[in-house]
Design an enzyme around this catalytic site. Structure first.
Site, PDB file in Angstrom:
ATOM      1  CE  LYS A  11      -4.375   1.336   2.074  1.00 31.40           C
ATOM      2  NZ  LYS A  11      -5.551   0.880   2.807  1.00 31.40           N
ATOM      3  NE  ARG A  56     -22.806  -3.404   3.394  1.00 28.07           N
ATOM      4  CZ  ARG A  56     -21.614  -3.707   2.885  1.00 28.07           C
ATOM      5  NH1 ARG A  56     -20.707  -4.248   3.649  1.00 28.07           N
ATOM      6  NH2 ARG A  56     -21.386  -3.492   1.621  1.00 28.07           N
ATOM      7  CD  GLU A  75     -19.693  -1.484   8.115  1.00 29.21           C
ATOM      8  OE1 GLU A  75     -19.826  -2.606   7.573  1.00 29.21           O
ATOM      9  OE2 GLU A  75     -18.782  -0.692   7.800  1.00 29.21           O
TER      10      GLU A  75
HETATM   11  C1  TPP Z   1     -19.325  -1.159   4.364  1.00 28.14           C
HETATM   12  C2  TPP Z   1     -18.117  -0.270   4.399  1.00 28.14           C
HETATM   13  N1  TPP Z   1     -17.549   0.015   5.585  1.00 28.14           N
HETATM   14  C3  TPP Z   1     -16.466   0.821   5.642  1.00 28.14           C
HETATM   15  C4  TPP Z   1     -15.932   1.336   4.496  1.00 28.14           C
HETATM   16  C5  TPP Z   1     -14.755   2.309   4.557  1.00 28.14           C
HETATM   17  N2  TPP Z   1     -13.571   1.737   3.901  1.00 28.14           N
HETATM   18  C6  TPP Z   1     -13.204   2.135   2.668  1.00 28.14           C
HETATM   19  S1  TPP Z   1     -11.839   1.362   2.137  1.00 28.14           S
HETATM   20  C7  TPP Z   1     -11.710   0.488   3.557  1.00 28.14           C
HETATM   21  C8  TPP Z   1     -10.574  -0.467   3.738  1.00 28.14           C
HETATM   22  C9  TPP Z   1     -10.542  -1.479   2.681  1.00 28.14           C
HETATM   23  O1  TPP Z   1      -9.421  -2.282   2.856  1.00 28.14           O
HETATM   24  P1  TPP Z   1      -8.966  -3.232   1.691  1.00 28.14           P
HETATM   25  O2  TPP Z   1     -10.152  -3.926   1.150  1.00 28.14           O
HETATM   26  O3  TPP Z   1      -7.883  -4.072   2.214  1.00 28.14           O
HETATM   27  O4  TPP Z   1      -8.464  -2.248   0.571  1.00 28.14           O
HETATM   28  P2  TPP Z   1      -7.147  -1.332   0.546  1.00 28.14           P
HETATM   29  O5  TPP Z   1      -7.598   0.060   0.803  1.00 28.14           O
HETATM   30  O6  TPP Z   1      -6.207  -1.829   1.577  1.00 28.14           O
HETATM   31  O7  TPP Z   1      -6.637  -1.478  -0.827  1.00 28.14           O
HETATM   32  C10 TPP Z   1     -12.733   0.813   4.446  1.00 28.14           C
HETATM   33  C11 TPP Z   1     -12.886   0.256   5.800  1.00 28.14           C
HETATM   34  C12 TPP Z   1     -16.566   1.019   3.284  1.00 28.14           C
HETATM   35  N3  TPP Z   1     -16.149   1.513   2.121  1.00 28.14           N
HETATM   36  N4  TPP Z   1     -17.647   0.216   3.263  1.00 28.14           N
END
Ligand code: TPP
Length: 620
Positions: free
Chosen positions: A281, A394, A366
């Site tokens: 990342k 959700r 959630e």
């Molecule tokens: C239902 C929901 N909860 C929280 C989020 C906020 N959110 C956006 S990206 C993320 C992390 C995602 O992590 P990952 O899938 O590993 O992707 P990365 O950013 O590390 O590439 C979160 C918690 C979201 N988009 N949707």
């Protein structure tokens, strides 16, 4: 000057570039992203991590016939660059500009509009079934992160995908991070997989060695079939394989060649295949590599120092909540805090540091967060679940079924309620009043300013029944400090008493109401201003009182009209046969609101002081 990137004018152009030039292209893309995001803001670290992965996918797939579904969608900037949207990047996340998420309206190469996590496998599996049922043969690929894999929906989809008898490729982009550190047993499992290169090597060399000796092939087959304890050389990839999927990996997610080989192999399978790629990342920008959580989503920043270029923020509602939690939790050890993978965003990071045993990050889950809180409350504790309005959607059933039917003292701290701005239509918090305020046993509150948020949190934690407090993104309002009457159950707060016109403002809109009241006073019109405070239950007494002395009522709220506070007032007036009172309901339009700054969107929808003032004047 980017040379190779300039050659990419539309989808599939990347195939015209020699593969030995891909490293240079990746460099150009990273430079382009850093330069652009430093000016517009956006999701930096996740996008820098998937440059080569996206290039490999674009080499492998043919657009638009093949379908690529990005989970969350915040990491699709390179995909946008490779599908002819480079020139639009200066408008990224700006009003009427390029969206920060996949958007079918923008390009036929975007297969699904997304923004929330953990949906990609389900959506793509649907596309696979649709493809098969309609006799087509295009490829379908879902890309999700290790963070997204902590969401229950991803597991539900994997459970279904295990039965598939046709090809479907799931790319697990594992960067060892959600927004913050990834959490739970799954994170541990992936950590073991990640370090299993030697197992993969071992597996391959054992297969090669055994395969080359007489009778060895049979031994390999027997071992593969064996369900015994050794379980295929003890490979930790068993989870996916036991679920009925094929596992390939781990693969270097910055090596296009290796990924292409893996995708080609995956494409030959008549099953769902997980291709596990490892990425870094923030790759290519030192500050983002070192602090990926901090650079997950950024405001415009100075590239050399990594610091934001916009002016220092005033104190935000999130910070007010954060500080109040620390204060209250220090006095009452029953108070617990829960986040669904957003300790920074929700302001619970300090709580985590101060009270590690009373803090729970449950991952992007959630629904689980809410029912988990119900269990904690049933066990005698006072959980505070901090979730953004949009993500709380959700957990609608869990709020009703687990918290409210059991009438449990769970406090929902709903951040980012109302218009949230640049993330656009998947992230606006404009539905929570509608989906919460009809739930029996649930009290729904909205503070007018920072002081009231503190008071409401304290009040909610004493109520012994479920309470939701909704507050907006951004700077907390510091005005009206002198109005701090103690909260009384179900009662609104009368701020100014006037005649003819009564403005009833919910939460963030009290500030606007105050500005409008002041402007009208200058013009000789003294209006009544009410801080609604309780969205549910509504204060019928104040409505009764005002309806005797006013002929125009104006409700102000940052929620859609349907199911909003204004409709509750309309219902009250209807029920009590006060149809001679004119009611104007100023709210967010019942449409999906695209990206732009909060200020711009308020203006566009006439929710700023000028818009409200004009509307009232028109009525007068
Ligand atoms: C239902 C929901 N909860 C929280 C989020 C906020 N959110 C956006 S990206 C993320 C992390 C995602 O992590 P990952 O899938 O590993 O992707 P990365 O950013 O590390 O590439 C979160 C918690 C979201 N988009 N949707």
């Amino acid at each position: 000057m980017p040379e190779l990137l300039d050659e990419i004018k539309e989808a599939n152009d990347i195939k015209k570039i020699q593969i030995q030039d891909y490293n240079k292209l990746a460099e150009e893309i990273r430079e382009f992203l850093i330069q652009n995001i430093s000016k517009t803001g956006g999701h930096l670290a996740s996008n820098l991590g998937v440059v080569e992965l996206t290039m490999a996918l674009h080499r492998f797939l043919s657009f638009p016939q093949d379908k690529l579904v990005w989970d969350v969608g915040h990491q699709a900037y390179t995909h946008k660059l490779l599908t002819g949207r480079k020139e639009l990047f200066p408008t990224l996340r700006q009003l009427d500009g390029l969206s920060g998420f996949p958007k079918m309206e923008e390009s036929c190469c975007d297969s699904f509009d997304t923004g929330h996590s953990s949906t990609a496998i389900s959506a793509a599996l649907g596309l696979v079934k649709a493809r098969d049922l309609s006799g087509k043969s295009n490829k379908v690929v879902a890309v999700l992160g290790d963070g997204a894999l902590t969401g229950g929906m991803a597991f539900e989809a994997i459970n279904n995908a295990g039965r598939l008898k046709t090809n479907f490729i799931i790319v697990l982009n594992d960067n060892n991070m959600s927004i913050s550190e990834n959490v739970g047993g799954l994170a541990n499992y992936l950590a073991r997989l990640r370090t299993s290169n030697r197992y993969t090597g071992f597996k391959e060399s054992m297969e090669n060695i055994l395969g080359s000796v007489p009778g060895g092939k049979g031994l390999v087959d027997m071992l593969k079939r064996s369900k015994d304890a050794v379980k295929y050389f003890m490979l930790p990839s068993m989870f996916f394989e036991d679920m009925g999927l094929t596992y390939i990996g781990p693969i270097d997610g910055h090596n296009v060649w290796q990924m292409l080989e893996a995708f080609e192999a995956a494409a030959r399978s008549k099953k769902a295949v997980v291709v596990h790629v490892l990425t870094k990342k923030g790759k290519g920008y030192r500050p983002a590599e070192r602090y990926p959580a901090h650079y997950h989503g950024v405001e415009p920043f100075d590239i050399t120092s990594g610091r934001p270029t916009c002016k220092e923020k005033e104190i935000s509602y999130t910070k007010v909540f954060s500080d109040a939690m620390l204060r209250l939790a220090a006095e009452d050890e029953k108070i617990l805090a829960i986040t669904a993978a957003m300790p920074y965003g929700t302001g619970l990071y300090d709580f985590k540091k101060q009270f590690p045993d009373r803090f729970f990050d449950v991952g992007i889950a959630e629904q689980h967060a809410v029912t988990f809180a119900a269990g904690l409350a049933m066990g005698g504790f006072k959980p505070v679940v901090a979730i953004y309005s949009t993500f709380l959607q959700r957990a609608y059933d869990q709020i009703i079924h687990d918290v409210c039917i059991n009438n449990l003292p769970v406090v929902f701290a709903i951040d980012r309620a109302g218009i949230t701005g640049r993330d656009g239509k998947t992230h606006q918090g404009t539905f929570d009043v509608s989906f919460l305020s009809h739930i029996p046993n649930l009290t729904v509150l909205a503070p007018k300013n920072r002081y009231e948020l503190e008071d409401m949190l304290q009040y909610a934690l004493k109520l012994n029944s479920p309470v939701a407090i909704r507050y907006p993104k951004g700077d907390a309002y510091l005005g009206l400090e002198e109005y701090r009457a103690p909260l009384e159950y179900g009662k609104s707060e009368l701020l100014h008493e006037g005649a003819k016109v009564a403005i009833l403002a919910v939460g963030s809109m009290v500030k606007i109401g105050e500005e409008v009241a002041a402007a009208l006073l200058k013009e000789g019109e003294r209006v009544t201003l009410v801080n609604v405070r309780f969205i549910s239950p509504i204060d019928k007494d104040i409505l009764e009182k005002l309806s005797g002395s006013h002929n125009l009522m104006v409700t102000l709220e940052e929620n859609v009209r349907n199911g909003g506070y204004g409709q509750k007032v309309a219902d009250y007036l209807f029920e009590t046969r006060k149809q001679d009172i004119r009611l104007v309901n100023i709210s967010v339009p019942g449409a999906y609101i695209e990206h732009g700054s909060v200020g711009e969107l308020h203006k566009r929808f006439h929710l700023d002081a000028e818009g409200v003032l004009n509307r009232i004047k028109a009525e007068l």
